[in-house]
Scaffold this motif. Structure first.
Motif, PDB file in Angstrom:
ATOM      1  N   ALA A   1      20.748 -18.036  20.632  1.00  0.00           N
ATOM      2  CA  ALA A   1      19.895 -18.501  21.407  1.00  0.00           C
ATOM      3  C   ALA A   1      20.249 -19.296  22.647  1.00  0.00           C
ATOM      4  N   ASN A   2      20.396 -19.257  23.265  1.00  0.00           N
ATOM      5  CA  ASN A   2      20.377 -20.280  24.302  1.00  0.00           C
ATOM      6  C   ASN A   2      20.488 -21.401  24.081  1.00  0.00           C
ATOM      7  N   ARG A   3      18.795 -21.980  23.910  1.00  0.00           N
ATOM      8  CA  ARG A   3      18.506 -23.394  22.863  1.00  0.00           C
ATOM      9  C   ARG A   3      17.847 -22.955  21.826  1.00  0.00           C
ATOM     10  N   PRO A   4      18.842 -23.241  20.733  1.00  0.00           N
ATOM     11  CA  PRO A   4      19.157 -23.479  19.724  1.00  0.00           C
ATOM     12  C   PRO A   4      17.353 -24.324  18.757  1.00  0.00           C
ATOM     13  N   THR A   5      17.666 -25.719  19.397  1.00  0.00           N
ATOM     14  CA  THR A   5      16.462 -25.915  18.731  1.00  0.00           C
ATOM     15  C   THR A   5      15.206 -25.332  19.180  1.00  0.00           C
ATOM     16  N   PRO A   6      14.449 -25.503  20.171  1.00  0.00           N
ATOM     17  CA  PRO A   6      13.219 -24.885  20.442  1.00  0.00           C
ATOM     18  C   PRO A   6      13.097 -23.157  19.755  1.00  0.00           C
ATOM     19  N   SER A   7      14.333 -22.908  19.726  1.00  0.00           N
ATOM     20  CA  SER A   7      14.175 -21.241  19.386  1.00  0.00           C
ATOM     21  C   SER A   7      14.122 -21.308  17.011  1.00  0.00           C
ATOM     22  N   LEU A   8      15.096 -22.311  16.912  1.00  0.00           N
ATOM     23  CA  LEU A   8      15.262 -22.371  15.673  1.00  0.00           C
ATOM     24  C   LEU A   8      13.688 -23.131  14.892  1.00  0.00           C
ATOM     25  N   LEU A   9      13.036 -23.596  15.719  1.00  0.00           N
ATOM     26  CA  LEU A   9      11.602 -24.546  15.510  1.00  0.00           C
ATOM     27  C   LEU A   9      10.804 -22.993  15.207  1.00  0.00           C
ATOM     28  N   GLU A  10      10.676 -22.316  15.777  1.00  0.00           N
ATOM     29  CA  GLU A  10      10.147 -21.075  16.414  1.00  0.00           C
ATOM     30  C   GLU A  10       9.891 -20.467  14.967  1.00  0.00           C
ATOM     31  N   ALA A  11      11.534 -20.406  14.766  1.00  0.00           N
ATOM     32  CA  ALA A  11      12.283 -20.077  13.485  1.00  0.00           C
ATOM     33  C   ALA A  11      11.389 -19.835  12.383  1.00  0.00           C
ATOM     34  N   MET A  12      11.494 -21.653  12.119  1.00  0.00           N
ATOM     35  CA  MET A  12      10.868 -22.564  10.889  1.00  0.00           C
ATOM     36  C   MET A  12       9.553 -22.210  10.880  1.00  0.00           C
ATOM     37  N   ARG A  13       8.746 -21.884  11.730  1.00  0.00           N
ATOM     38  CA  ARG A  13       7.431 -21.746  11.698  1.00  0.00           C
ATOM     39  C   ARG A  13       7.003 -20.502  11.711  1.00  0.00           C
ATOM     40  N   ILE A  14       7.639 -19.030  12.184  1.00  0.00           N
ATOM     41  CA  ILE A  14       7.808 -17.628  11.248  1.00  0.00           C
ATOM     42  C   ILE A  14       7.694 -18.092   9.753  1.00  0.00           C
ATOM     43  N   LEU A  15       8.320 -18.772   9.272  1.00  0.00           N
ATOM     44  CA  LEU A  15       9.406 -18.276   7.711  1.00  0.00           C
ATOM     45  C   LEU A  15       7.922 -18.862   6.711  1.00  0.00           C
ATOM     46  N   THR A  16       7.020 -19.803   7.435  1.00  0.00           N
ATOM     47  CA  THR A  16       6.395 -20.532   6.867  1.00  0.00           C
ATOM     48  C   THR A  16       5.282 -19.326   6.281  1.00  0.00           C
ATOM     49  N   VAL A  17       5.273 -18.785   7.390  1.00  0.00           N
ATOM     50  CA  VAL A  17       3.909 -17.734   7.040  1.00  0.00           C
ATOM     51  C   VAL A  17       4.489 -16.635   6.158  1.00  0.00           C
ATOM     52  N   VAL A  18       5.895 -16.447   6.126  1.00  0.00           N
ATOM     53  CA  VAL A  18       6.175 -14.790   5.270  1.00  0.00           C
ATOM     54  C   VAL A  18       6.391 -16.230   3.687  1.00  0.00           C
ATOM     55  N   VAL A  19       6.784 -17.791   3.810  1.00  0.00           N
ATOM     56  CA  VAL A  19       7.094 -17.992   2.437  1.00  0.00           C
ATOM     57  C   VAL A  19       5.617 -18.097   1.593  1.00  0.00           C
ATOM     58  N   MET A  20       4.411 -18.029   2.851  1.00  0.00           N
ATOM     59  CA  MET A  20       3.479 -18.621   1.857  1.00  0.00           C
ATOM     60  C   MET A  20       3.282 -17.220   1.239  1.00  0.00           C
ATOM     61  N   PHE A  21       2.957 -16.478   2.269  1.00  0.00           N
ATOM     62  CA  PHE A  21       2.950 -14.701   1.851  1.00  0.00           C
ATOM     63  C   PHE A  21       3.469 -14.527   0.482  1.00  0.00           C
ATOM     64  N   VAL A  22       4.632 -15.054   0.491  1.00  0.00           N
ATOM     65  CA  VAL A  22       5.656 -15.047  -1.178  1.00  0.00           C
ATOM     66  C   VAL A  22       5.057 -15.826  -2.235  1.00  0.00           C
ATOM     67  N   VAL A  23       4.965 -16.745  -1.588  1.00  0.00           N
ATOM     68  CA  VAL A  23       3.991 -17.941  -2.579  1.00  0.00           C
ATOM     69  C   VAL A  23       3.063 -17.190  -3.106  1.00  0.00           C
ATOM     70  N   LEU A  24       2.210 -16.671  -2.593  1.00  0.00           N
ATOM     71  CA  LEU A  24       0.631 -16.665  -2.498  1.00  0.00           C
ATOM     72  C   LEU A  24       0.650 -14.850  -3.528  1.00  0.00           C
ATOM     73  N   GLU A  25       1.951 -14.342  -4.092  1.00  0.00           N
ATOM     74  CA  GLU A  25       1.939 -13.523  -4.276  1.00  0.00           C
ATOM     75  C   GLU A  25       1.948 -13.920  -5.373  1.00  0.00           C
ATOM     76  N   GLN A  26       2.736 -15.096  -5.926  1.00  0.00           N
ATOM     77  CA  GLN A  26       3.398 -14.857  -7.281  1.00  0.00           C
ATOM     78  C   GLN A  26       2.350 -16.079  -8.048  1.00  0.00           C
ATOM     79  N   LEU A  27       1.417 -16.810  -6.807  1.00  0.00           N
ATOM     80  CA  LEU A  27       0.252 -17.504  -7.590  1.00  0.00           C
ATOM     81  C   LEU A  27      -1.539 -16.531  -7.743  1.00  0.00           C
ATOM     82  N   MET A  28      -1.136 -15.592  -7.262  1.00  0.00           N
ATOM     83  CA  MET A  28      -2.793 -14.263  -7.739  1.00  0.00           C
ATOM     84  C   MET A  28      -2.420 -13.627  -8.379  1.00  0.00           C
ATOM     85  N   PRO A  29      -2.303 -13.994  -9.639  1.00  0.00           N
ATOM     86  CA  PRO A  29      -2.235 -13.345 -11.171  1.00  0.00           C
ATOM     87  C   PRO A  29      -3.418 -11.934 -11.498  1.00  0.00           C
ATOM     88  N   ASP A  30      -4.689 -13.136 -11.461  1.00  0.00           N
ATOM     89  CA  ASP A  30      -5.257 -12.719 -11.796  1.00  0.00           C
ATOM     90  C   ASP A  30      -6.181 -12.669 -11.181  1.00  0.00           C
TER      91      ASP A  30
END
Length: 496
Positions: free
Chosen positions: A149-178
């Motif tokens: 991106a032309n402005r990496p700081t705000p763009s990387l910050l937004e990418a990090m925010r999206i990653l928190t959603v993705v990682v939350m789903f991956v984590v919850l998949e591991q934490l829901m065995p039953d």
């Protein structure tokens, strides 16, 4: 117990002393900042100490840490330093980086990464699904696009925010065995709703209604910095809550009825068109899947009562037909404006059609300085064809997960309610994202992916493979004619 055993160990005494010193230092620093009128100086020391305590919890008991994050996440926006303009082109990025919500996101990514690595080392693999893989692709394409991106700081910050959603789903998949784990996560989600509503009610009772003024409307924002975020958060909670209500024990039904009643009132007061329409659509889906004519009649009554008692709701929807200049006022984004804006920004992708211009960059590249108000178009413009394909795959797999969960959920069980609730949420997520910036409401998406992970657990048979008390697994064999196999009825899942 001997006296020697009762005496605190030297390490324990040292930790107690250090904790007392840290608390005293924070109190002094916050007091001085408060006297000087420095809001950041008040919030940051407290946030750092709280973050250290939560970090210890994440290291020692990760599942408890995730449940705590889900329960208290809406309240973090109460102390947001960057204010309601977060995400606009003129936002101070330093303020966003120092927001408690941003610090929590960073801590969560670090803690989750270490925990997932430990799980992989111990078990040799992680529990995964096609939906989880598609979400990982969405996060990966966002990160790659941000790096160019032309402005990496705000763009990387937004990418990090999206990653928190993705990682939350991956984590919850591991934490829901039953089913017991699914139950704990759902309780945490609706615990967050109780806290959000309690905050809104208490603050309003003291004459300071948490709200924002947009154009001619006063819109309730609750604990969030923006009314649209509060509206979409309530939208998902209402849809899912109505779906599981009939499968709860009597006491839980009473509690949930109070939460849903207040949620409906505050949803109307947010004056968020997309959230109100989304809630209506989601409840229709829930009513159809539950085959409940009573719910459809109730929905109609609530809609008529809402428009009659709150004329501002009708006025807000009337703006869609108003003839306003392109862009309009703060609340005047008519359908025509959106169409014109979409035609303007689609050409931005021509600069880099493969990876796009970077997450959160549309508002920096247009005179309107606004987000696309269409997540499909945003995926194409900001993350290119690669990001668009990943996003489309995620949407398809959301619907596939809902359909599979509906097929495998035992009738008359809470699993059925979870499957129906997520089906309603998935349909609404897709519908609302076609005219709004849903992917930007990270706090809202945490709860959406929590419901998705619960539905995924049902779709893959995890909630019916073990008892809630951890006893021997109940084998379920799906018999076919002529095979001689026996099908064992799945036990019902209810809150008691």
């Amino acid at each position: 117990m001997t006296r020697r055993q009762r005496e605190p160990r030297p390490a324990g005494r040292l930790l107690s002393v250090l904790a007392a010193v840290a608390a005293a230092a924070v109190a002094v620093a916050a007091g001085l900042a408060l006297a000087a009128g420095d809001r950041r100086g008040v919030v940051l020391p407290i946030a750092l100490v709280a973050g250290a305590a939560v970090g210890v919890l994440a290291i020692t008991r990760f599942s408890g840490y995730v449940i705590l994050m889900l329960a208290v996440r809406p309240l973090l926006d109460v102390v947001k330093l960057s204010g309601p303009t977060a995400g606009r082109a003129d936002t101070d990025q330093a303020s966003r980086l120092s927001d408690p919500s941003t610090m929590v996101a960073v801590l969560f990514l670090l803690a989750a990464g270490l925990w997932l690595a430990a799980q992989l080392r111990r078990n040799g693999r992680l529990r995964g699904t096609p939906l989880g893989f598609a979400m990982l692709l969405v996060g990966a394409t966002a990160l790659v696009s941000a790096l160019g991106a032309n402005r990496p700081t705000p763009s990387l910050l937004e990418a990090m925010r999206i990653l928190t959603v993705v990682v939350m789903f991956v984590v919850l998949e591991q934490l829901m065995p039953d089913r017991a784990a699914v139950r704990r996560i759902l309780i945490a989600c609706y615990g967050s709703l109780a806290l959000a509503l309690l905050y809104t009610v208490l603050v309003s009772a003291f004459g300071q209604v948490p709200s924002e003024v947009k154009g001619q409307f006063i819109r309730v924002s609750g604990p969030f910095s923006q009314s649209t975020t509060f509206g979409r958060y309530l939208m998902f909670m209402i849809i899912f809550g109505f779906a599981i209500y009939r499968f709860l024990a009597r006491r839980a039904q009473l509690i949930l009825a109070v939460l849903l009643g207040l949620s409906l009132v505050f949803l109307m007061l947010t004056n968020t068109r997309s959230a109100i329409l989304g809630a209506a659509l989601g409840l229709i889906v829930v009513a159809v899947l539950h085959r409940s004519g009573r719910m459809l009649a109730t929905l109609l009554v609530v809609a008529v009562a809402g428009v009659s008692l709150l004329p501002s709701v009708g006025d807000r929807f009337a703006q869609l037909a108003e003839d306003r200049p392109t862009g309009g006022g703060p609340t005047g984004n008519t359908l025509q404006w959106r169409v014109d804006y979409w035609a303007e920004i689609v050409t931005l992708a021509n600069r880099n059609p493969v990876t796009g211009i970077g997450p959160n960059m549309t508002q920096h590249e247009t005179s309107e300085a606004k987000k696309p108000h269409n997540d499909l178009l945003r995926a194409y413009v900001e993350t290119g064809l690669a990001g668009l394909l990943a996003y489309l795959a995620m949407l398809v797999l959301l619907l596939h997960t809902a359909r599979t969960a509906l097929r495998r959920a035992p009738p008359g069980s809470l699993e059925r309610g979870v499957a129906v609730g997520f089906a309603g949420c998935a349909v609404v997520f897709i519908a609302v994202s076609l005219g709004s910036n849903v992917i930007s409401n990270v706090v809202t998406l945490w709860y959406f992916v929590a419901f998705a992970a619960a539905a995924s657990a049902i779709a893959h048979g995890r909630t019916t493979s073990a008892t809630t008390h951890g006893r021997a697994a109940i084998a379920i064999t799906h018999g076919r004619a002529g095979t001689g196999s026996v099908t064992t009825p799945a036990p019902q899942f209810r809150y008691e």
